[in-house]
Write a protein that holds these residues in place. Structure first.
Motif, PDB file in Angstrom:
ATOM      1  N   UNK A  50       8.648  -7.954 -10.195  1.00 55.04           N
ATOM      2  CA  UNK A  50      10.093  -8.092 -10.028  1.00 55.04           C
ATOM      3  C   UNK A  50      10.418  -8.531  -8.607  1.00 55.04           C
ATOM      4  N   UNK A  51      10.456  -9.806  -8.315  1.00 52.67           N
ATOM      5  CA  UNK A  51      10.328 -10.929  -9.230  1.00 52.67           C
ATOM      6  C   UNK A  51       8.860 -11.178  -9.599  1.00 52.67           C
ATOM      7  N   UNK A  52       8.658 -11.993 -10.633  1.00 56.56           N
ATOM      8  CA  UNK A  52       7.302 -12.372 -11.028  1.00 56.56           C
ATOM      9  C   UNK A  52       6.695 -13.129  -9.857  1.00 56.56           C
ATOM     10  N   UNK A  53       5.562 -12.626  -9.367  1.00 60.27           N
ATOM     11  CA  UNK A  53       4.944 -13.250  -8.196  1.00 60.27           C
ATOM     12  C   UNK A  53       3.443 -13.013  -8.192  1.00 60.27           C
ATOM     13  N   UNK A  54       2.783 -13.744  -7.309  1.00 62.45           N
ATOM     14  CA  UNK A  54       1.346 -13.603  -7.109  1.00 62.45           C
ATOM     15  C   UNK A  54       1.072 -13.986  -5.662  1.00 62.45           C
ATOM     16  N   UNK A  55       0.427 -13.083  -4.923  1.00 59.30           N
ATOM     17  CA  UNK A  55       0.183 -13.313  -3.501  1.00 59.30           C
ATOM     18  C   UNK A  55      -1.305 -13.408  -3.217  1.00 59.30           C
ATOM     19  N   UNK A  56      -1.666 -14.443  -2.453  1.00 61.87           N
ATOM     20  CA  UNK A  56      -3.031 -14.638  -1.971  1.00 61.87           C
ATOM     21  C   UNK A  56      -3.038 -14.248  -0.498  1.00 61.87           C
ATOM     22  N   UNK A  57      -4.010 -13.436  -0.118  1.00 59.87           N
ATOM     23  CA  UNK A  57      -4.165 -13.036   1.284  1.00 59.87           C
ATOM     24  C   UNK A  57      -5.578 -13.387   1.710  1.00 59.87           C
TER      25      UNK A  57
END
Length: 196
Positions: A50-57
């Motif tokens: 929430x929101x639809x997300x995707x994180x690269x670290x």
């Protein structure tokens, strides 16, 4: 000359993993691909709802090379992501930019923060979908400042959800101690496993 090859190969792995992780995050948000949270040696993936997300670290590699690899993955998508017209103040980072898809039925964006050499994390990239297209994608609203999400060391990092309406989410994931040797995240994505 032979002594330089292992070092070059060591730098290529975080770059390749960053590119693959970004492609996986794009597929997760856009195509609803089954990508889970993943902890690799140099790259982590975190999913948001929430929101639809995707994180690269990314925590290893040369910042400019990692940034180029991530941008290559973003530009390969059929949604034709381009830099937003509105720019972001870099602050303590070397580079911050939002990439928006072309106007259409969905409002997709990728917020990329690249650090200065020697600082951590090397790069974060958050892919997210908004309820409606942010006007800053298409017009210059002046230099924007990212809401502070860096918290004191003892407190958890702020949630990207809290700032979704004001600015693209920025996920500053806390550094977690490594309890054991982790495998490359590529082993956990079907079709991307490297041979042993």
């Amino acid at each position: 000359m032979l002594l330089a090859l292992p070092a070059a190969a060591a730098h290529a792995e975080p770059v390749q993993e960053a590119r693959s992780a970004t492609a996986a995050c794009l597929a997760a948000v856009i195509d609803n691909a089954p990508v889970e949270d993943i902890d690799g040696d140099d790259v982590t993936i975190r999913r948001g709802t929430d929101p639809v997300s995707c994180t690269v670290r990314v925590t290893a590699g040369e910042p400019v090379q990692v940034q180029d690899a991530v941008q290559a993955a973003i530009k390969r998508r059929a949604e034709l992501f381009v830099p937003a017209k509105t720019r972001w103040e870099a602050g303590d980072w070397a580079f911050r930019e939002t990439f928006c898809n072309l106007p259409g039925r969905r409002a997709l964006a990728v917020f990329v923060s690249t650090n200065k050499p020697g600082r951590q994390p090397v790069l974060t990239a958050t892919v997210f979908e908004m309820a409606k297209r942010d006007e800053r994608c298409d017009r210059d609203a002046g230099l924007q400042t990212v809401a502070a999400v860096e918290a004191p060391a003892a407190a958890p990092a702020a949630s990207p959800t809290a700032q979704a309406s004001a600015a693209p989410p920025v996920a500053e994931l806390p550094v977690q101690p490594k309890a054991k040797k982790k495998q490359s995240f590529l082993r956990k994505i079907p079709g991307l496993r490297r041979p042993d």
